[in-house]
Design a protein around this motif. Sequence first.
Motif, PDB file in Angstrom:
ATOM      1  N   VAL A 335       0.857  -1.183   0.000  1.00 50.47           N
ATOM      2  CA  VAL A 335       0.000   0.000   0.000  1.00 50.47           C
ATOM      3  C   VAL A 335       0.896   1.237   0.000  1.00 50.47           C
ATOM      4  O   VAL A 335       1.689   1.437   0.926  1.00 50.47           O
ATOM      5  CB  VAL A 335      -0.946   0.024   1.211  1.00 50.47           C
ATOM      6  N   SER A 336       0.777   2.036  -1.045  1.00 52.57           N
ATOM      7  CA  SER A 336       1.567   3.258  -1.192  1.00 52.57           C
ATOM      8  C   SER A 336       0.685   4.486  -1.023  1.00 52.57           C
ATOM      9  O   SER A 336      -0.526   4.440  -1.276  1.00 52.57           O
ATOM     10  CB  SER A 336       2.235   3.312  -2.568  1.00 52.57           C
ATOM     11  N   ILE A 337       1.313   5.591  -0.653  1.00 52.22           N
ATOM     12  CA  ILE A 337       0.605   6.848  -0.439  1.00 52.22           C
ATOM     13  C   ILE A 337       1.189   7.900  -1.378  1.00 52.22           C
ATOM     14  O   ILE A 337       2.388   8.197  -1.307  1.00 52.22           O
ATOM     15  CB  ILE A 337       0.735   7.311   1.025  1.00 52.22           C
ATOM     16  N   PRO A 338       0.384   8.448  -2.283  1.00 46.74           N
ATOM     17  CA  PRO A 338       0.893   9.489  -3.181  1.00 46.74           C
ATOM     18  C   PRO A 338       1.409  10.703  -2.409  1.00 46.74           C
ATOM     19  O   PRO A 338       1.011  10.970  -1.278  1.00 46.74           O
ATOM     20  CB  PRO A 338      -0.340   9.839  -4.027  1.00 46.74           C
ATOM     21  N   LYS A 339       2.269  11.457  -3.065  1.00 45.88           N
ATOM     22  CA  LYS A 339       2.958  12.560  -2.400  1.00 45.88           C
ATOM     23  C   LYS A 339       2.007  13.674  -1.966  1.00 45.88           C
ATOM     24  O   LYS A 339       2.313  14.436  -1.049  1.00 45.88           O
ATOM     25  CB  LYS A 339       4.028  13.138  -3.320  1.00 45.88           C
ATOM     26  N   ASP A 340       0.850  13.813  -2.637  1.00 44.04           N
ATOM     27  CA  ASP A 340      -0.053  14.922  -2.332  1.00 44.04           C
ATOM     28  C   ASP A 340      -1.126  14.578  -1.304  1.00 44.04           C
ATOM     29  O   ASP A 340      -1.962  15.428  -0.982  1.00 44.04           O
ATOM     30  CB  ASP A 340      -0.742  15.401  -3.620  1.00 44.04           C
ATOM     31  N   THR A 341      -1.142  13.363  -0.805  1.00 45.23           N
ATOM     32  CA  THR A 341      -2.151  12.988   0.188  1.00 45.23           C
ATOM     33  C   THR A 341      -1.962  13.815   1.460  1.00 45.23           C
ATOM     34  O   THR A 341      -0.844  13.994   1.940  1.00 45.23           O
ATOM     35  CB  THR A 341      -2.059  11.485   0.500  1.00 45.23           C
ATOM     36  N   LYS A 342      -3.082  14.272   2.003  1.00 46.99           N
ATOM     37  CA  LYS A 342      -3.050  15.078   3.213  1.00 46.99           C
ATOM     38  C   LYS A 342      -3.284  14.209   4.445  1.00 46.99           C
ATOM     39  O   LYS A 342      -3.867  13.136   4.367  1.00 46.99           O
ATOM     40  CB  LYS A 342      -4.135  16.165   3.159  1.00 46.99           C
ATOM     41  N   ASN A 343      -2.818  14.705   5.593  1.00 49.22           N
ATOM     42  CA  ASN A 343      -3.073  14.058   6.884  1.00 49.22           C
ATOM     43  C   ASN A 343      -2.564  12.616   6.903  1.00 49.22           C
ATOM     44  O   ASN A 343      -3.244  11.696   7.343  1.00 49.22           O
ATOM     45  CB  ASN A 343      -4.571  14.088   7.210  1.00 49.22           C
ATOM     46  N   ILE A 344      -1.337  12.435   6.428  1.00 46.09           N
ATOM     47  CA  ILE A 344      -0.765  11.094   6.350  1.00 46.09           C
ATOM     48  C   ILE A 344      -0.651  10.456   7.734  1.00 46.09           C
ATOM     49  O   ILE A 344      -0.809   9.238   7.887  1.00 46.09           O
ATOM     50  CB  ILE A 344       0.603  11.146   5.643  1.00 46.09           C
ATOM     51  N   ASP A 345      -0.401  11.252   8.746  1.00 50.21           N
ATOM     52  CA  ASP A 345      -0.274  10.687  10.087  1.00 50.21           C
ATOM     53  C   ASP A 345      -1.526   9.943  10.526  1.00 50.21           C
ATOM     54  O   ASP A 345      -1.437   8.933  11.228  1.00 50.21           O
ATOM     55  CB  ASP A 345       0.065  11.787  11.102  1.00 50.21           C
ATOM     56  N   ALA A 346      -2.684  10.438  10.127  1.00 49.97           N
ATOM     57  CA  ALA A 346      -3.921   9.739  10.485  1.00 49.97           C
ATOM     58  C   ALA A 346      -3.963   8.359   9.841  1.00 49.97           C
ATOM     59  O   ALA A 346      -4.349   7.368  10.483  1.00 49.97           O
ATOM     60  CB  ALA A 346      -5.133  10.567  10.059  1.00 49.97           C
ATOM     61  N   LEU A 347      -3.557   8.273   8.571  1.00 47.95           N
ATOM     62  CA  LEU A 347      -3.546   6.981   7.884  1.00 47.95           C
ATOM     63  C   LEU A 347      -2.502   6.056   8.501  1.00 47.95           C
ATOM     64  O   LEU A 347      -2.737   4.844   8.650  1.00 47.95           O
ATOM     65  CB  LEU A 347      -3.278   7.192   6.395  1.00 47.95           C
ATOM     66  N   MET A 348      -1.359   6.584   8.885  1.00 43.98           N
ATOM     67  CA  MET A 348      -0.335   5.770   9.527  1.00 43.98           C
ATOM     68  C   MET A 348      -0.818   5.276  10.889  1.00 43.98           C
ATOM     69  O   MET A 348      -0.479   4.160  11.320  1.00 43.98           O
ATOM     70  CB  MET A 348       0.957   6.559   9.664  1.00 43.98           C
ATOM     71  N   LYS A 349      -1.599   6.076  11.575  1.00 48.43           N
ATOM     72  CA  LYS A 349      -2.191   5.640  12.844  1.00 48.43           C
ATOM     73  C   LYS A 349      -3.088   4.422  12.620  1.00 48.43           C
ATOM     74  O   LYS A 349      -3.091   3.478  13.415  1.00 48.43           O
ATOM     75  CB  LYS A 349      -2.993   6.788  13.451  1.00 48.43           C
ATOM     76  N   PHE A 350      -3.852   4.455  11.540  1.00 48.97           N
ATOM     77  CA  PHE A 350      -4.708   3.321  11.179  1.00 48.97           C
ATOM     78  C   PHE A 350      -3.858   2.070  10.969  1.00 48.97           C
ATOM     79  O   PHE A 350      -4.132   1.008  11.538  1.00 48.97           O
ATOM     80  CB  PHE A 350      -5.477   3.665   9.911  1.00 48.97           C
ATOM     81  N   PHE A 351      -2.807   2.181  10.139  1.00 51.62           N
ATOM     82  CA  PHE A 351      -1.945   1.036   9.864  1.00 51.62           C
ATOM     83  C   PHE A 351      -1.276   0.526  11.145  1.00 51.62           C
ATOM     84  O   PHE A 351      -1.121  -0.684  11.337  1.00 51.62           O
ATOM     85  CB  PHE A 351      -0.872   1.404   8.840  1.00 51.62           C
ATOM     86  N   ASP A 352      -0.867   1.434  12.000  1.00 55.00           N
ATOM     87  CA  ASP A 352      -0.182   1.038  13.229  1.00 55.00           C
ATOM     88  C   ASP A 352      -1.100   0.214  14.115  1.00 55.00           C
ATOM     89  O   ASP A 352      -0.668  -0.784  14.709  1.00 55.00           O
ATOM     90  CB  ASP A 352       0.310   2.278  13.983  1.00 55.00           C
ATOM     91  N   TRP A 353      -2.370   0.585  14.210  1.00 53.43           N
ATOM     92  CA  TRP A 353      -3.314  -0.212  15.013  1.00 53.43           C
ATOM     93  C   TRP A 353      -3.496  -1.596  14.402  1.00 53.43           C
ATOM     94  O   TRP A 353      -3.556  -2.599  15.124  1.00 53.43           O
ATOM     95  CB  TRP A 353      -4.676   0.477  15.116  1.00 53.43           C
TER      96      TRP A 353
END
Length: 500
Positions: A335-353
Motif C-alpha cells: 500500500v503506497s501513499i501518493p505525495k499529495d495525500t493530506k493528513n498522512i499521520d492519520a492513515l499511519m495511525k490506522f496502519f499502526d493499530w
Amino acid sequence: MMKPKKWVVLASALSIVAVMGGCGKAEEGTKEEGASPQTTPTFTVMFDYNVDPQGMSLKDNEYINFLQEKTGVRVELESPGTAGYMDKLNILMASGSYPDAFAVNEKDKSKLLQFANDGLLTDLSPYIEKYPNLKNNMPADAWLPVTEQGKIWAIPYNRHDGFTQVVYVNKKWLDTLGLQVPKTIDEFYTVMKAFTEQDPDRNGKNDTFGLVALNDLSYGGRIFQAAYDAESYKFRNNELLPPEITDEYKKYLLFMNKLVTDKILDPEWPTTTGTIFRQKINTGKYGMFSGFWHFKSGKEFSPGIMDPYIAIDLPLREDGSPSQMTYNSTNRHYVSIPKDTKNIDALMKFFDWVLSDEGTRYTFMGIEGKHYKANNGAYEKLADRNSLHWAFSLVKHGQFNDAIKSYMKVDYTDDVIENLSLANKAGKLDKIAASLPYYPELAAYNLPKIAEEYRAKTVLGNEKVEASWNDYVKKYRASGGDKAIKTWTEWYQKEGASLK
C-alpha cells in the motif's frame, strides 16, 4: 490502421478518472449545509481484490465501521475491478487524480518503484519511525522489496504463510508398496518410479504417475529445483548470476528430463493449469506433488481426496544438507501513499493499530463478540467472516508464532497448521532477489521468456541439456543478460553483499 486522435485518448482517460471520482485527497470530513462538520479523517484506497465480495459494500460495512471505532480513522475501498487494474491506476497517476492510497500486488512491484522514481510517492520511512507497531512488528525482510537507498515507498501486506508450499506424498501407496518416506533425491526418484510402475492403487491398470506438476513447474518441479539449490541468485567470479544460468539449474533440468524420459512425470504437465492441477489430484492417480500448506483443510478438494496424503520434508541436497524453496517475496501486496495525500499521520495511525496485538486478532479472526470469542485462553468461532474481510485492514505483519497459531485454530485443524510450520521450515527468502532495484532499461530484454522456453524444450527432451547448455547461456547473455548481470553486480557490490 488509423491512430486514434489525441482528444479521443484524453476523453477515455478522463472517463476513467470520472469513474474513480471517489479517489480524492483525504479530508477531515465534509460539511453539509446546516450540519456540523465531520471530524473523522476519511481515506479512499484503490484496491485490487480477487475474491467474491458476496454483495458487501466497499465503502460502508461492519469492518470499516469497526476499524473506524478502533482507530478514529475511516478507510473505504475503491475498486475498478481486477481486469485492467494496473492500466486504470496508471491513468489516474498520470492524470494527477491520485487516490489517497493504493495497493499494488507483488507481481506489479516494478510499477510501484517506477512511480517512486517519478517522484509520485511519499517516502514513508520518517513516519514509520514514529509508530511502534509498524516499526517493531513488521519483519525487517518484508520492507526489502520497497526500500531504495533508505527510502520506503509502501507498507507491505506480509503473509504469515508467505512460504506457501510443502511436499505431499501418498502414504497409503507407500504402505501398499512397502516403501519408506523418501529423504534423498535418489530415494524420491525410487518412490516416484514405484508409484508409476508398480500399480500402487491395485486396480490392475497402468494408470498412475509418480509426480504431477503445473505447466511452469511451480508445483511439482520446485521440489527438485530446491533440492538442487537452483532457485537463488549466486555471486560467482565477480558476477551476480540469476539462477537460470547456474550449474545448479542445469542439474535440475537434467533431473526433470529424466522424470519425463522415464514416464514418471505426468505427460500432460505442459498444459496443466492450476484448475486442471486440482482436477488431476481429485482423480487419486498421482503419488506426489507440491502445493499449498492448506490443501488438507477440506476447502480445495472433494471430501476424502487428500486423506491418503501426508506432508513431508523436501529432499536433502546432494551434500546431505537440508534444502529449502526460495521465495523472492513473502508479501501479497503493498500500500503506497501518493505525495499529495493530506493528513498522512492519520492513515499511519490506522496502519499502526492494524499491526498491534488487538489489530492482529481482528485480521485473523474478525470482530470479537460477532465472529469469535475468547474461551479460557483459546478462541471459539461464532460466525463466518465475509471472504473480503482481510482486505479492509490493508496491511499485515506476517508473523507466525504461538499466538498466531491459536488464532488460526478458529479456521484450521492442528494438522493443517502443522503443515504451515513445515512450509515455513521448507522456505527461505532470497534477500538479493527481494532487494534488486527497479531497472526500467532491463524490462525490454524479456530474459524470463528465454529461460522459460529453454526449460520447456529441455524438460520435454526436444533439446538435450548437455549439448545445448553453453549455447543457451550465450544466448541469454547476448540477449541483454550481460547488461543485466553487469547492472545487478554493480548494485550488489555497492549495497547487496550485506544481504547474504
